[in-house]
Enzyme design. Structure first.
Site, PDB file in Angstrom:
ATOM      1  N   ASP A 128      40.114  36.558  46.572  1.00 40.33           N
ATOM      2  CA  ASP A 128      41.192  37.555  46.603  1.00 40.33           C
ATOM      3  C   ASP A 128      42.549  37.026  47.071  1.00 40.33           C
ATOM      4  O   ASP A 128      42.608  36.272  48.057  1.00 40.33           O
ATOM      5  CB  ASP A 128      40.852  38.681  47.569  1.00 40.33           C
ATOM      6  CG  ASP A 128      39.423  39.151  47.496  1.00 40.33           C
ATOM      7  OD1 ASP A 128      38.681  38.697  46.620  1.00 40.33           O
ATOM      8  OD2 ASP A 128      39.055  39.978  48.337  1.00 40.33           O
ATOM      9  N   THR A 177      39.601  39.868  53.463  1.00 35.05           N
ATOM     10  CA  THR A 177      40.861  40.298  52.865  1.00 35.05           C
ATOM     11  C   THR A 177      41.695  41.208  53.760  1.00 35.05           C
ATOM     12  O   THR A 177      41.168  41.994  54.533  1.00 35.05           O
ATOM     13  CB  THR A 177      40.540  40.917  51.497  1.00 35.05           C
ATOM     14  OG1 THR A 177      40.399  39.831  50.594  1.00 35.05           O
ATOM     15  CG2 THR A 177      41.608  41.836  50.999  1.00 35.05           C
ATOM     16  N   GLU A 227      36.593  48.473  47.462  1.00 36.35           N
ATOM     17  CA  GLU A 227      37.144  47.314  48.163  1.00 36.35           C
ATOM     18  C   GLU A 227      38.647  47.263  47.896  1.00 36.35           C
ATOM     19  O   GLU A 227      39.151  47.840  46.933  1.00 36.35           O
ATOM     20  CB  GLU A 227      36.554  46.005  47.618  1.00 36.35           C
ATOM     21  CG  GLU A 227      35.042  45.875  47.698  1.00 36.35           C
ATOM     22  CD  GLU A 227      34.572  44.488  47.264  1.00 36.35           C
ATOM     23  OE1 GLU A 227      33.819  43.877  48.025  1.00 36.35           O
ATOM     24  OE2 GLU A 227      34.938  44.019  46.170  1.00 36.35           O
TER      25      GLU A 227
END
Ligand code: DQQ
Length: 640
Positions: free
Chosen positions: A125, A185, A303
């Site tokens: 990510d 993240t 997410e």
């Protein structure tokens, strides 16, 4: 960039050497961490009480829903990312397939020339993109040790134009009990006065997902080389009713009318994907709002939630806290079960912290996607320099882990995209590659109004065809009579492969094709007329013949795309070795393809325009630029 002169740098550590992680089981620090984590877990129960009062209007939070295989079913060892509840290698199931007999030069060709990727190893990510003192900063999920997911740190890179990137030392490494299993993240928030708060998910020593605060150690450093973790981390733990591994990826915060910041965090209850909202004034203590921002049944874990305003009457991007007339809000969730990014446009009520989609049928997780190919875990930020909202996305591999080990790397970041509201359709966003990509354009070749007859393919003589920026427009000859034509294909309601001929398509461009068509990746439109005479246009990318390697994924990607009255069929395609990013109708729909040709590489890669329709001729106008490589290399820290 004058600030650069005033900053005393010292190299922190080798940028891509192993992180300085305390040896497990040896240091006092670790012992202290373990004790702290036990205390933490015990105190979790206390912390979560009454954080989520019932309102009756929202999904009821129930017993924590940590996933379990259950029963006596056979348990196969899961890849670590899957086992830890996050995305890992995209196709672990392909790992056992027979591998193609790759040569060094084939694998070397796959590495991209102008997409961001680290020199080696695994990346996933994008994290915490921001602009600071002349530099665009991008952080990213990075394994410093291997070409597979694991040991997740924050890689760090800077650019002045979002195209040429300089690698910096790792920004965050797992070091404390609250991020011992990974610095996952997170997002940056720029405060008034341009102070920076970075919130990120820590995978604790006990594999609990918590939210941590970090901030630049020296805000006057344009490179933001040093980051300090807040001493009382974590700042957030999973609230009551939220699974300990279902609480991750804090959003950029935005300021409400009560002068409190809001942070959105994704989760799941049973199979309902939810967006939790927390208020904070100081980024260290938080109050959970007693209802969710939004939820959609059956969509699973959300997410990497992104939430931002979008202007409906101008083509500028908006800073994250903007609300008001002519402003809608985009809510995006990365759907963990599908590994796909879905967004919806709607209305945010800042007084009540709720968001309502414009069209319930196109809600998050069931409606529109940013990208209909292979692209995930995206994140936007506001660029104050050019007043635009920029979207980063992670392009994973669709080969096997074994192939990734052979390459020594896995994944790239997509070319950053500007996101705008599509005020012609009023129903979707437009995504376009940042204009800075045009600085890579070298020689161009133009083909005007070439006739591409039904059942034909024409090679476009453009020289090198592995690094391209292609703009193509197609017109169907006699479009006016199309509605009157007799052919219907009411059985087609999705993208089908490029070889199947139908009345009005496919027609488009075949990239990374060799002359004998043993390999090719067609990007195309197919117009379908139903029994009532209604026309639907599909925009597709067919990977089924993109590689002779048996072990890589061969998918036909695609979606319907609105083509409005008076519009031509419009394509923009970026080809960069093993990545093809394709934009239809000005970015109304996008498809990113990951391809691994074995023959159509180097000088053997060609470009064709084709028309596989049986009932129509098309004319095509194309302008094609060869793109030079971007400079992506280490920042010369030792020369400052
Ligand atoms: N990747 C991170 C998680 C996130 C996932 C871990 C999405 O924080 O949910 O590397 O790809």
């Amino acid at each position: 960039m004058d600030d650069l002169q005033n900053v005393p740098y010292s190299i922190l550590r080798d940028a891509y050497g192993p992180p300085e992680r305390p040896a497990r089981g040896r240091s006092l620090k670790v012992f202290t961490s373990v004790v702290a984590s036990v205390v933490f877990l015990v105190s979790l129960v206390g912390l979560i009480v009454n954080q989520f009062p019932e309102t009756g209007e929202v999904p009821r939070l129930s017993t924590p829903t940590t996933s379990s295989l259950g029963g006596d079913e056979e348990r196969l060892p899961l890849p670590r990312g899957v086992a830890e509840g996050v995305s890992a290698k995209s196709y672990p199931s392909l790992s056992d397939s027979a591998s193609y007999n790759w040569t060094e030069s084939m694998l070397a060709w796959e590495r991209t020339a102008y997409h961001f990727q680290p020199p080696k190893n695994w990346m996933n990510d994008p994290d915490g993109p921001l602009f600071h003192k002349g530099w665009y900063h991008l952080f990213y999920q990075y394994n410093p040790d291997s070409a597979t997911w694991g040991n997740i740190t924050w890689g760090h890179t800077v650019s002045t134009d979002l195209i040429h990137w300089l690698y910096l030392p790792l920004a965050l490494i797992p070091s404390e009990w609250f991020d011992w299993n990974g610095c996952w993240t997170g997002s940056a928030t720029i405060l008034p006065g341009r102070d920076i708060k970075m919130l990120y998910t820590g995978d604790t020593v006990d594999a609990v997902q918590v939210q941590n605060l970090a901030y630049p150690s020296n805000l006057s450093d344009p490179l933001l080389l040093n980051w300090t973790k807040y001493e009382n981390n974590p700042v957030l733990v999973p609230p009551e009713g939220i699974g300990l591994t279902d609480f991750r990826d804090p959003s950029t915060a935005f300021l409400g009318p009560d002068s409190e910041w809001r942070v959105v965090i994704g989760s799941v209850i049973n199979t309902t994907g939810i967006a939790l909202v927390f208020h904070t004034t100081n980024f260290t203590s938080y109050d959970l709002v007693d209802h969710v921002l939004h939820s959609v049944e059956g969509t699973g874990m959300w997410e990497c939630i992104d939430f931002y305003p979008i202007s409906t009457n101008s083509s500028v991007g908006l800073d994250t806290s903007v609300v008001g007339p002519n402003v809608k809000h985009v809510l995006k969730a990365s759907i963990d079960d599908l590994k796909l990014d879905y967004y919806a446009i709607g209305t945010y009520d800042p007084d009540n912290d709720t968001w309502t989609p414009d069209n319930a049928a196109l809600d998050v997780g069931i409606g529109l996607r940013y990208d209909y190919g292979w692209w995930y875990a995206s994140k936007t930020f506001y660029d104050p320099v050019k007043e635009r909202r920029i979207l980063f996305g992670w392009i994973n591999e669709t080969d096997t882990e074994k192939d990734d080990f052979a390459k020594g790397w896995a994944s790239v970041q997509a070319i950053p995209r500007v996101v705008l509201y599509d005020n012609k359709t009023g129903a979707n966003v437009l995504e376009q590659p940042v204009e800075e990509i045009e600085s890579l354009r070298l020689n161009s070749t133009t083909f005007e109004d070439i006739l591409v007859e039904a059942g034909s393919a024409i090679q476009l003589d453009i020289g090198n065809a592995t690094q391209l920026d292609i703009i193509a427009e197609f017109e169907i000859q006699g479009t006016d009579s199309l509605k009157a034509m007799a052919f219907t294909e009411s059985n087609i309601s999705e993208c089908i492969d490029a070889e199947t001929k139908t009345s009005y398509g496919p027609f488009g461009v075949a990239v990374l094709a060799d002359e004998s068509f043993s390999e090719l990746t067609p990007i195309y439109f197919r117009v379908v007329k139903d029994d009532d005479g209604n026309l639907t246009t599909y925009f597709c990318a067919d990977e089924s013949r993109s590689s002779l390697a048996p072990e890589v994924l061969h998918t036909v990607y695609g979606t319907d795309v609105p083509v409005l009255d008076g519009e031509k069929f419009a394509l923009r395609i970026l080809v960069d070795h093993s990545i093809v990013e394709s934009f239809a109708q000005g970015g109304r729909r996008v498809i990113t393809s990951r391809v691994y040709p074995t023959q159509a590489i180097y000088g053997a890669a060609k470009l064709f325009v084709f028309n596989n329709a049986t009932g129509i001729n098309v004319t095509a106008t194309l302008k094609i630029w060869e793109l030079e490589s971007a400079f992506i290399r280490p920042y010369p820290l030792n020369h400052i």
